[in-house]
Design a protein around this motif. Structure first.
Motif, PDB file in Angstrom:
ATOM      1  N   ARG A 155       0.834  -1.201   0.000  1.00  0.00           N
ATOM      2  CA  ARG A 155       0.000   0.000   0.000  1.00  0.00           C
ATOM      3  C   ARG A 155       0.867   1.249   0.000  1.00  0.00           C
ATOM      4  O   ARG A 155       1.987   1.246   0.512  1.00  0.00           O
ATOM      5  CB  ARG A 155      -0.903   0.011   1.230  1.00  0.00           C
ATOM      6  CG  ARG A 155      -1.825  -1.180   1.339  1.00  0.00           C
ATOM      7  CD  ARG A 155      -2.632  -1.125   2.625  1.00  0.00           C
ATOM      8  NE  ARG A 155      -3.513   0.024   2.639  1.00  0.00           N
ATOM      9  CZ  ARG A 155      -4.703   0.062   2.042  1.00  0.00           C
ATOM     10  NH1 ARG A 155      -5.135  -0.987   1.362  1.00  0.00           N
ATOM     11  NH2 ARG A 155      -5.464   1.134   2.118  1.00  0.00           N
ATOM     12  N   THR A 197      -8.144  11.642  -7.398  1.00  0.00           N
ATOM     13  CA  THR A 197      -8.503  10.246  -7.561  1.00  0.00           C
ATOM     14  C   THR A 197      -7.347   9.408  -7.037  1.00  0.00           C
ATOM     15  O   THR A 197      -6.211   9.568  -7.480  1.00  0.00           O
ATOM     16  CB  THR A 197      -8.761   9.896  -9.041  1.00  0.00           C
ATOM     17  OG1 THR A 197      -9.828  10.705  -9.535  1.00  0.00           O
ATOM     18  CG2 THR A 197      -9.146   8.427  -9.179  1.00  0.00           C
ATOM     19  N   SER A 221      -6.347   5.428  -4.766  1.00  0.00           N
ATOM     20  CA  SER A 221      -6.822   4.186  -4.159  1.00  0.00           C
ATOM     21  C   SER A 221      -5.654   3.410  -3.567  1.00  0.00           C
ATOM     22  O   SER A 221      -4.491   3.691  -3.867  1.00  0.00           O
ATOM     23  CB  SER A 221      -7.552   3.316  -5.190  1.00  0.00           C
ATOM     24  OG  SER A 221      -6.661   2.913  -6.214  1.00  0.00           O
ATOM     25  N   HIS A 222      -5.995   2.434  -2.718  1.00  0.00           N
ATOM     26  CA  HIS A 222      -5.030   1.523  -2.106  1.00  0.00           C
ATOM     27  C   HIS A 222      -3.963   2.300  -1.326  1.00  0.00           C
ATOM     28  O   HIS A 222      -2.773   2.188  -1.564  1.00  0.00           O
ATOM     29  CB  HIS A 222      -4.371   0.661  -3.183  1.00  0.00           C
ATOM     30  CG  HIS A 222      -3.720  -0.585  -2.645  1.00  0.00           C
ATOM     31  ND1 HIS A 222      -4.410  -1.541  -1.944  1.00  0.00           N
ATOM     32  CD2 HIS A 222      -2.439  -1.034  -2.706  1.00  0.00           C
ATOM     33  CE1 HIS A 222      -3.584  -2.518  -1.601  1.00  0.00           C
ATOM     34  NE2 HIS A 222      -2.392  -2.227  -2.041  1.00  0.00           N
ATOM     35  N   THR A 280     -12.468  11.034  -5.596  1.00  0.00           N
ATOM     36  CA  THR A 280     -12.874   9.636  -5.645  1.00  0.00           C
ATOM     37  C   THR A 280     -11.752   8.812  -5.037  1.00  0.00           C
ATOM     38  O   THR A 280     -10.640   8.757  -5.585  1.00  0.00           O
ATOM     39  CB  THR A 280     -13.140   9.179  -7.092  1.00  0.00           C
ATOM     40  OG1 THR A 280     -14.191   9.986  -7.652  1.00  0.00           O
ATOM     41  CG2 THR A 280     -13.563   7.722  -7.117  1.00  0.00           C
ATOM     42  N   LEU A 281     -12.029   8.205  -3.900  1.00  0.00           N
ATOM     43  CA  LEU A 281     -11.007   7.489  -3.148  1.00  0.00           C
ATOM     44  C   LEU A 281     -11.441   6.039  -2.953  1.00  0.00           C
ATOM     45  O   LEU A 281     -12.611   5.765  -2.651  1.00  0.00           O
ATOM     46  CB  LEU A 281     -10.791   8.144  -1.777  1.00  0.00           C
ATOM     47  CG  LEU A 281     -10.555   9.662  -1.773  1.00  0.00           C
ATOM     48  CD1 LEU A 281     -10.462  10.179  -0.354  1.00  0.00           C
ATOM     49  CD2 LEU A 281      -9.303  10.019  -2.567  1.00  0.00           C
ATOM     50  N   GLY A 282     -10.514   5.114  -3.110  1.00  0.00           N
ATOM     51  CA  GLY A 282     -10.830   3.700  -2.955  1.00  0.00           C
ATOM     52  C   GLY A 282      -9.850   2.994  -2.042  1.00  0.00           C
ATOM     53  O   GLY A 282      -8.664   3.342  -2.010  1.00  0.00           O
ATOM     54  N   ASP A 283     -10.343   2.002  -1.298  1.00  0.00           N
ATOM     55  CA  ASP A 283      -9.512   1.176  -0.429  1.00  0.00           C
ATOM     56  C   ASP A 283      -8.641   2.048   0.471  1.00  0.00           C
ATOM     57  O   ASP A 283      -7.416   2.012   0.434  1.00  0.00           O
ATOM     58  CB  ASP A 283      -8.646   0.244  -1.275  1.00  0.00           C
ATOM     59  CG  ASP A 283      -7.942  -0.814  -0.449  1.00  0.00           C
ATOM     60  OD1 ASP A 283      -8.273  -0.952   0.740  1.00  0.00           O
ATOM     61  OD2 ASP A 283      -7.051  -1.498  -0.988  1.00  0.00           O
ATOM     62  N   ASP A 342     -14.850   4.453  -1.649  1.00  0.00           N
ATOM     63  CA  ASP A 342     -15.219   3.074  -1.959  1.00  0.00           C
ATOM     64  C   ASP A 342     -14.289   2.139  -1.187  1.00  0.00           C
ATOM     65  O   ASP A 342     -13.226   1.756  -1.660  1.00  0.00           O
ATOM     66  CB  ASP A 342     -15.097   2.822  -3.465  1.00  0.00           C
ATOM     67  CG  ASP A 342     -15.710   1.496  -3.882  1.00  0.00           C
ATOM     68  OD1 ASP A 342     -16.011   0.689  -2.989  1.00  0.00           O
ATOM     69  OD2 ASP A 342     -15.874   1.268  -5.082  1.00  0.00           O
TER      70      ASP A 342
END
Length: 529
Positions: free
Chosen positions: A308, A326, A328-329, A353-356, A375
């Motif tokens: 990560r 944007t 993620s991870h 927009t953000l993920g994990d 997300d």
């Protein structure tokens, strides 16, 4: 008269700790006989890994199956070892590098003492005066007993003058001590003295704390307490005390200590099929072999599960606006947002927009989030409490773990608290929706958020109004193991008109949560949809 010869420069022995390993986690490093060294760290999302270093070849091997980092341990034989963590006692097969037996019942938690009593019995204990005797034959708890007093190790006067408070190693030739009290990961100093005339052979500040020290091969290995930051052990080669050795006046810092060998001579990550040379005889050779082995393990692990991105030690200052992102991870570790009594200068995150996402020792209290999609969110044990964050059109999607969002902020500063209460009331006067949780699952709760601001899924969520709880009838509803009643009980505290109950569809209470919501609806306490 001969001139004293300088102690060779210290070297780092790389450990296969990935870049996303958790920091500020204390781990013991232990010697298992004369042939192996065992240490541990926490990587990813609370996955404990242990590294077994063969001192004869420099090869690292990875052990899984432990819960929490190693606290203590010793070899039972050349093939077996016994280690203890905060949550269990484990027997390890050193040849297969796997856990063969474990004991977690009837020994308590947070043990860090492990003592061999006799051929078939060990004692485990914590800070208290009691300890548990365990049979090695059956690996079962036998009985509790009061722990005997142990004489404190003697600290030589010369070491005490240098600030030493803890003995790491002492024999007829060397004394090794540290200035800290142990079980901490703050900076401390390690001191090595000749046992005979107490002259100083080596001393150095270790910024990550000191877990232990051992004599092996041609010198000493010092293990930092926080391998999540250190990523290396420290090797002090060439410490024969029968010669007039001395420390160089220019003392190295941790960042200046090299890994042995020119990096250009080491294999590239794609060429790491080289097996370490089995003929390791010095710490310098051990460090070179361990570097090759560690890099090989990290490269293989990265292909299977990319580490990560860790964003550490960041402060989002007053007036900061982050927008159009944007990502993620990634993990936020030890990050904080400022607060402001000026509504326009609160830290803001807009159109993201953000993920994990993972929060680890981090807080966004008091910030403003607008037009944000998250997300997947995982919060550490104490990191999910989010106070005074203003949400506007924020969508939570996927697995949300450990989040407790609270509309109120209590900073302990009357001026700030009053300002944020004003922000809260102003936001409640705005009809724009706050949170969309229709596609969110997991363990999270919303405190003080009226349902009129929430887009929710009736299959997993239910609305209970303050009016429906006024007569106290809700307290007679069978909870069946669900903890959702806590959110109902807090309605009055938040002066809220209602509360949205969130069933955890993944956890052990999933069935209990859904059944509790059904009972509330049947009784007319929760809204029917």
């Amino acid at each position: 008269m001969t001139t004293p010869e300088a102690v060779p420069a210290p070297l780092k022995i790389p450990v296969p700790v990935p870049s996303d390993a958790q920091q500020l986690v204390h781990s013991a490093t232990i010697m298992l006989g004369d042939t192996h060294l065992l240490t541990s760290w926490v990587e990813g999302r609370d996955s404990t890994r242990a590294g077994l270093l063969d001192l004869r070849s420099g090869e690292w091997r990875i052990l899984t199956g432990l819960r929490a980092p190693i606290a203590a341990g010793f070899a039972l034989s050349p093939e077996r070892a016994l280690v203890i963590t905060n949550f269990g006692l484990y027997e390890i097969d050193l040849l297969a590098v796997k856990v063969t037996r474990k004991l977690t019942a009837k020994i308590g938690k947070y043990n860090f003492r492990l003592t061999r009593i006799d051929e078939n019995t060990v004692a485990v204990g914590s800070k208290g005066v009691m300890e548990t005797l365990v049979s090695l034959d059956t690996l079962t708890a036998l009985r509790r007993r009061r722990r005997g007093t142990e004489p404190a190790p003697t600290i030589p006067e010369a070491a005490a003058r240098r600030g030493v408070r803890r003995v790491l190693h002492s024999d007829a030739e060397l004394f090794i001590g540290a200035t800290g009290e142990g079980f901490r990961v703050g900076a401390e100093r390690v001191v090595i003295l000749a046992a005979g005339d107490q002259r100083e052979l080596f001393s150095m500040d270790i910024p990550f704390g000191v877990a232990s020290a051992f004599r092996t091969l041609d010198g000493v290995i010092i293990a930092p307490a926080d391998l999540g930051r250190a990523h290396n052990l420290l090797a002090i080669p060439g410490l024969p005390v029968d010669s007039p050795w001395h420390i160089e006046p220019a003392e190295p810092s941790w960042s200046q200590i090299p890994v042995p060998g020119d990096a250009s001579t080491l294999p590239a990550p794609g060429e790491l099929s080289i097996v370490p040379d089995p003929g390791v005889h010095t710490l310098t050779e051990l460090a070179r072999a361990a570097e090759i082995s560690a890099r090989g393990l990290l490269a293989t692990a990265a292909r299977k599960n990319p580490p990560r991105l860790i964003i550490r030690d960041q402060r989002i200052e007053e007036g900061t606006v982050l927008s159009d992102l944007t990502a993620s991870h990634f993990t936020l570790e030890n990050c904080r947002s400022d607060r402001s009594t000026d509504a326009s200068r609160r830290p803001r995150l807009l159109r993201a927009t953000l993920g994990d996402v993972e929060l680890r020792r981090s807080s966004i209290n008091g910030a403003v989030l607008e037009d944000v999609v998250i997300d997947g969110l995982t919060c550490g044990r104490d990191d999910g409490f989010v106070f005074g964050v203003e949400f506007t059109r924020v969508t939570l999607r996927g697995r949300i773990q450990g989040l407790v969002a609270n509309t109120k902020l209590s900073a302990g500063d009357p001026e700030i608290d009053a300002a944020y209460e004003g922000f809260r009331r102003a936001r409640f006067a705005d009809p724009e929706w706050m949170l969309d949780i229709t596609e969110a699952t997991g363990s999270f709760s919303l405190r003080g958020f009226p349902s009129r601001f929430i887009r929710y899924n009736p299959a997993l969520h239910a609305v209970v109004s303050a009016e429906a709880t006024a007569n106290g009838a809700w307290e007679s509803i069978d909870r069946g193991g669900s903890a959702l009643w806590v959110s109902i009980s807090e309605l009055a505290h938040y002066e809220a008109e209602d509360v949205v109950l969130v069933a955890d569809s993944h956890g052990p209470r999933a069935r209990a949560d859904l059944e509790y919501i059904r009972r509330l609806r049947d009784a007319g306490i929760a809204a029917p949809d």
